[in-house]
Design a protein around this motif. Structure first.
Motif, PDB file in Angstrom:
ATOM      1  N   SER A  23      16.970  43.127  21.647  1.00  0.00           N
ATOM      2  CA  SER A  23      17.424  42.587  22.929  1.00  0.00           C
ATOM      3  C   SER A  23      17.800  43.731  23.847  1.00  0.00           C
ATOM      4  CB  SER A  23      18.628  41.652  22.724  1.00  0.00           C
ATOM      5  OG  SER A  23      19.165  41.242  23.967  1.00  0.00           O
ATOM      6  N   GLU A  24      17.457  43.572  25.142  1.00  0.00           N
ATOM      7  CA  GLU A  24      17.841  44.565  26.147  1.00  0.00           C
ATOM      8  C   GLU A  24      18.241  43.832  27.420  1.00  0.00           C
ATOM      9  OE1 GLU A  24      15.978  48.571  28.174  1.00  0.00           O
ATOM     10  OE2 GLU A  24      14.873  46.694  28.417  1.00  0.00           O
ATOM     11  N   GLN A  25      19.355  44.289  28.011  1.00  0.00           N
ATOM     12  CA  GLN A  25      19.816  43.680  29.260  1.00  0.00           C
ATOM     13  C   GLN A  25      20.410  44.771  30.133  1.00  0.00           C
ATOM     14  OE1 GLN A  25      22.504  40.390  28.774  1.00  0.00           O
ATOM     15  NE2 GLN A  25      23.041  40.299  30.935  1.00  0.00           N
ATOM     16  N   GLN A  26      19.926  44.852  31.391  1.00  0.00           N
ATOM     17  CA  GLN A  26      20.460  45.864  32.303  1.00  0.00           C
ATOM     18  C   GLN A  26      21.740  45.361  32.966  1.00  0.00           C
ATOM     19  OE1 GLN A  26      17.777  47.312  35.356  1.00  0.00           O
ATOM     20  NE2 GLN A  26      18.929  49.223  35.560  1.00  0.00           N
ATOM     21  N   ARG A  27      22.702  46.273  33.138  1.00  0.00           N
ATOM     22  CA  ARG A  27      23.992  45.924  33.721  1.00  0.00           C
ATOM     23  C   ARG A  27      24.020  46.295  35.196  1.00  0.00           C
ATOM     24  NH1 ARG A  27      28.683  47.821  29.681  1.00  0.00           N
ATOM     25  NH2 ARG A  27      28.761  49.539  31.194  1.00  0.00           N
TER      26      ARG A  27
END
Length: 411
Positions: A23-27
């Motif tokens: 999983s990858e999520q940009q902040r």
């Protein structure tokens, strides 16, 4: 994340591991939150800070738990499916292991010796503290607990961790019940202490090296102890030796004599301060009496004085002289106007009080403005200052202000 994917639970000495991104999520700050198939990075929890390190040469700057998942915060993108090699910052991990296990040992020492609970624990890059449930802790009791803790370290006892079921807890000498009801992890220091804990610990107590309490303070109804272990203890000792050697050299004494030498110097300084105060008071009295004598005619005939004082040490002396001047003049006449003109290094300082003879605010601000200075106050009292040249005559300033008072009286 299933506990089997949290590699730090099973091997605190694991420095490198392989995984892939699930999983990858940009902040909003531009960084990325990554979840891995497995991880050896310890997340902030239980009073222990998170690990740092690298994922494929990308810095890991934060690790935390969200909805039972270990979140890795990295500087650059790692798309889902990317294979990564994780590298733990070993010096940081070792420091945390030493201090977390050191806390277990120190807390257990207070429990066994004095039946005292630990009610707080905090670890950061700057300090590690433990709060012991007593408002008063004697020097002797602290020394006993510290000695027992270091004996456990030097005996190099095995440290082990295992997951158990609730039904198995009776096998362990737990002082505090676990905060969870499943995946209960027990950390055991052989024949000394059992503790429900999810943190990282060494395999043997000898890896802690040394434990030293360096500070204590009362916090509410507890005593907070700051302590150091391992390399922090070495750095602390090195710095203390450096400071001690500098003091022994400066004071020409042995380090064992430092307390008595410093105590004697403090006492001497206090006596010198008292002597200085007496002399300053005597000098101020003499200076004020001299000015009052010189201005006696103005005081008795016109109810005002403009007194000038050269070479005042600082503003505090100016204020003290002004107060002494007021008292001296008040003994001669009531409701007199008193103006102080003093020199402090390269400044002329003017302060005055008047019960109505002149508008003191107007007098002080007008005069100081004429010599490039500033002042303020109210009609009954005002003060301010201005720069003067080194060869300036403070008496000239006093004379000009005196003439301004006479001019206002004639108007």
């Amino acid at each position: 994340m299933d506990k089997s994917r949290r590699l730090y639970y099973f091997d605190s000495h694991l420095r490198s591991f392989s995984a892939y991104v699930i999983s990858e999520q940009q902040r909003a700050d531009g960084r990325f939150e990554i979840i891995l198939s497995q991880s050896a990075f310890y997340p902030t929890s239980g009073g222990q800070p998170h690990d740092t390190g690298m994922l494929n040469d990308i810095p890991v700057v934060d690790v935390f738990i969200r909805e039972d998942e270990v979140i890795h915060v990295v500087e650059h993108s790692l798309p889902v499916g990317t294979s990564v090699v994780g590298e733990i910052d070993w010096q940081r991990r070792l420091d945390h292991m030493q201090h977390h296990c050191g806390q277990h040992i120190l807390s257990a020492a207070f429990e066994q010796l004095f039946d005292l609970d630990t009610v707080g624990f905090h670890m950061s890059d700057d300090a590690v503290t433990v709060d012991i449930a007593t408002p008063v802790l004697s020097e002797g009791d602290l020394a006993r607990a510290e000695q027992l803790a270091n004996c456990m370290i030097m005996e190099n006892r095995p440290v082990s961790a295992q997951f158990v079921q609730t039904s198995e807890l009776s096998q362990f000498a737990l002082r505090y019940p676990p905060k969870v009801t499943q995946d209960i992890r027990i950390v055991t220091i052989a024949d000394f202490n059992d503790n429900a804990c999810g943190g990282t610990h060494p395999k043997f107590t000898g890896e802690i090296g040394l434990l030293k309490v360096v500070q204590q303070e009362k916090v509410r109804n507890a005593t907070r102890l700051m302590f150091v272990c391992g390399m922090r203890a070495l750095r602390d000792y090195t710095e203390r030796v450096r400071v001690t050697q500098a003091l022994t050299s400066h004071l020409s004494t042995d380090w064992l004599d430092l307390p008595s030498v410093v105590k004697a110097q403090i006492a001497e300084k206090a006596e010198l301060r008292r002597t200085t105060t007496r002399l300053q008071t005597a000098l101020a009295t003499y200076r004020v009496e001299t000015e009052v004598e010189a201005g006696m005619k103005d005081i008795l005939e016109h109810h005002f004085i403009v007194a000038r004082f050269v070479d005042c040490a600082d503003m505090a002396e100016c204020k003290a002289l002004f107060q002494a001047l007021q008292k001296a003049v008040s003994r001669l006449v009531e409701d007199a106007t008193v103006v102080f003109v003093g020199q402090v290094k390269d400044r002329v300082y003017v302060q005055g009080e008047s019960s109505g003879l002149v508008n003191m605010q107007q007098l002080v601000t007008t005069y100081l403005a004429s010599v490039g200075g500033k002042g303020g106050g109210k009609p009954t009292s005002a003060q301010g200052s201005a720069l003067i040249s080194p060869d300036d005559d403070i008496g000239v300033h006093a004379a000009r202000i005196r003439e301004m008072i006479f001019a206002s009286m004639r108007a």
